[in-house]
Write a protein that holds these residues in place. Structure first.
Motif, short mmCIF file in Angstrom:
data_model
loop_
_atom_site.label_atom_id
_atom_site.label_comp_id
_atom_site.label_asym_id
_atom_site.label_seq_id
_atom_site.Cartn_x
_atom_site.Cartn_y
_atom_site.Cartn_z
N ALA A 59 23.90 96.29 16.41
CA ALA A 59 24.84 95.16 16.37
C ALA A 59 26.28 95.61 16.59
CB ALA A 59 24.71 94.42 15.04
N TYR A 60 26.62 96.78 16.12
CA TYR A 60 27.99 97.29 16.27
C TYR A 60 28.16 98.16 17.53
CZ TYR A 60 29.30 95.42 11.77
OH TYR A 60 29.59 94.56 10.74
N GLY A 61 27.08 98.35 18.27
CA GLY A 61 27.16 99.11 19.51
C GLY A 61 27.19 100.61 19.33
N PHE A 62 26.70 101.09 18.18
CA PHE A 62 26.63 102.53 17.96
C PHE A 62 25.35 103.08 18.55
CE2 PHE A 62 29.19 101.27 14.14
CZ PHE A 62 30.36 101.89 14.52
N GLU A 63 25.46 104.26 19.13
CA GLU A 63 24.29 104.87 19.75
C GLU A 63 24.09 106.30 19.25
OE1 GLU A 63 24.42 104.56 23.99
OE2 GLU A 63 24.91 102.44 23.93
N TYR A 64 22.82 106.66 19.14
CA TYR A 64 22.43 108.02 18.84
C TYR A 64 22.65 108.82 20.12
CZ TYR A 64 19.49 111.96 17.67
OH TYR A 64 19.03 113.22 17.43
N PRO A 65 23.13 110.03 20.11
CA PRO A 65 23.29 110.91 18.95
C PRO A 65 24.67 110.88 18.32
CG PRO A 65 23.52 112.22 20.92
CD PRO A 65 23.25 110.79 21.36
N MET A 66 25.63 110.15 18.91
CA MET A 66 26.97 110.17 18.32
C MET A 66 26.96 109.56 16.92
SD MET A 66 30.59 108.53 19.45
CE MET A 66 30.78 109.61 20.84
N PHE A 67 26.23 108.46 16.74
CA PHE A 67 26.18 107.80 15.43
C PHE A 67 24.85 108.10 14.78
CE2 PHE A 67 25.08 104.19 12.69
CZ PHE A 67 26.19 104.14 11.88
N ARG A 68 24.93 108.52 13.53
CA ARG A 68 23.71 108.79 12.75
C ARG A 68 23.86 108.13 11.39
NH1 ARG A 68 24.66 113.99 15.20
NH2 ARG A 68 23.01 114.40 16.70
N TYR A 69 22.74 107.62 10.90
CA TYR A 69 22.72 107.00 9.59
C TYR A 69 21.84 107.86 8.69
CZ TYR A 69 22.27 103.61 5.90
OH TYR A 69 22.32 103.00 4.69
N LEU A 70 22.40 108.32 7.59
CA LEU A 70 21.69 109.21 6.68
C LEU A 70 21.14 108.42 5.51
CD1 LEU A 70 20.91 112.11 5.96
CD2 LEU A 70 23.14 112.34 4.84
N ASN A 71 19.83 108.41 5.40
CA ASN A 71 19.14 107.74 4.31
C ASN A 71 17.99 108.63 3.88
OD1 ASN A 71 18.60 105.76 2.47
ND2 ASN A 71 17.66 104.34 3.91
N GLY A 72 17.49 108.40 2.69
CA GLY A 72 16.38 109.22 2.21
C GLY A 72 16.29 109.21 0.70
N ASP A 73 16.06 110.37 0.13
CA ASP A 73 15.86 110.51 -1.31
C ASP A 73 17.06 109.97 -2.08
OD1 ASP A 73 16.48 112.73 -3.73
OD2 ASP A 73 14.46 111.86 -3.70
N PRO A 74 16.87 108.91 -2.90
CA PRO A 74 17.99 108.32 -3.63
C PRO A 74 18.74 109.32 -4.52
CG PRO A 74 16.13 106.83 -3.69
CD PRO A 74 15.64 108.12 -3.09
N GLY A 75 18.03 110.19 -5.21
CA GLY A 75 18.69 111.15 -6.08
C GLY A 75 19.63 112.06 -5.31
N LEU A 76 19.16 112.56 -4.19
CA LEU A 76 19.96 113.46 -3.36
C LEU A 76 21.14 112.73 -2.72
CD1 LEU A 76 20.41 116.21 -2.05
CD2 LEU A 76 18.82 115.53 -0.26
N LEU A 77 20.90 111.54 -2.18
CA LEU A 77 21.99 110.82 -1.52
C LEU A 77 23.04 110.33 -2.51
CD1 LEU A 77 20.23 108.88 1.34
CD2 LEU A 77 21.77 110.82 1.49
N ASN A 78 22.61 109.86 -3.67
CA ASN A 78 23.59 109.43 -4.68
C ASN A 78 24.43 110.60 -5.16
OD1 ASN A 78 22.79 106.75 -4.49
ND2 ASN A 78 21.31 106.94 -6.13
N LYS A 79 23.81 111.76 -5.29
CA LYS A 79 24.55 112.97 -5.67
C LYS A 79 25.55 113.35 -4.56
CE LYS A 79 23.84 117.82 -6.86
NZ LYS A 79 22.86 118.89 -7.04
N THR A 80 25.10 113.24 -3.32
CA THR A 80 25.96 113.58 -2.18
C THR A 80 27.16 112.64 -2.11
OG1 THR A 80 24.08 114.45 -0.94
CG2 THR A 80 26.03 113.81 0.34
#
Length: 147
Positions: A59-80
């Protein structure tokens, strides 16, 4: 690398963050764009899905590989996100995630070189920070080549 924090169901500041990121990318010279990665870290890893984030990126016109979305383990991401200063907290009544509206600009070694917000006066600073670091990397690469 440009780093920010967003979440899929945000209807307040996250769209502004994404619009600012898009405007920044559109304002940069091609040689700088070729050196830049834009990473958005999930502030709601417990609920964000890859499908939701793919829709947002599209929707915002972002394309891989320039734009990346990091998601995954909640404990690790919340700590990060905490360690990066996004100050994430969930309102227990509404479920809204309150967070700092940050753009972090990382240097070539992965260290935070600049920490900027959505404040209007930071827009040009953000652009100049990205350009400055790209030029620094280019100068180092040139010096290495000329040895």
């Amino acid at each position: 690398t440009l780093v920010t924090g967003i979440y899929a169901t945000c209807s307040t500041s996250c769209p502004l963050i994404l619009l600012e990121g898009k405007a920044l990318l559109e304002s940069l010279p091609q040689d700088v764009l070729e050196q830049l990665d834009f990473v958005a870290i999930s502030l709601s890893p417990e609920y964000d899905t890859n499908t939701q984030m793919d829709r947002i990126a599209t929707a915002y016109g972002f394309e891989y590989p320039m734009f990346r979305y990091l998601n995954g383990d909640p404990g690790l991401l919340n700590k990060t996100t905490r360690s990066l200063g996004f100050s994430r907290s969930v309102d227990p009544e509404s479920g809204v995630i309150n967070h700092a509206n940050l753009f972090l600009v990382l240097d070539a070694n992965g260290f935070i070189a600049y920490r900027l917000t959505l404040d209007d006066r930071h827009k040009e600073w953000l652009r100049q920070a990205v350009i400055s670091l790209a030029e620094e990397i280019g100068q180092k690469a040139l010096a290495t080549t000329n040895r």
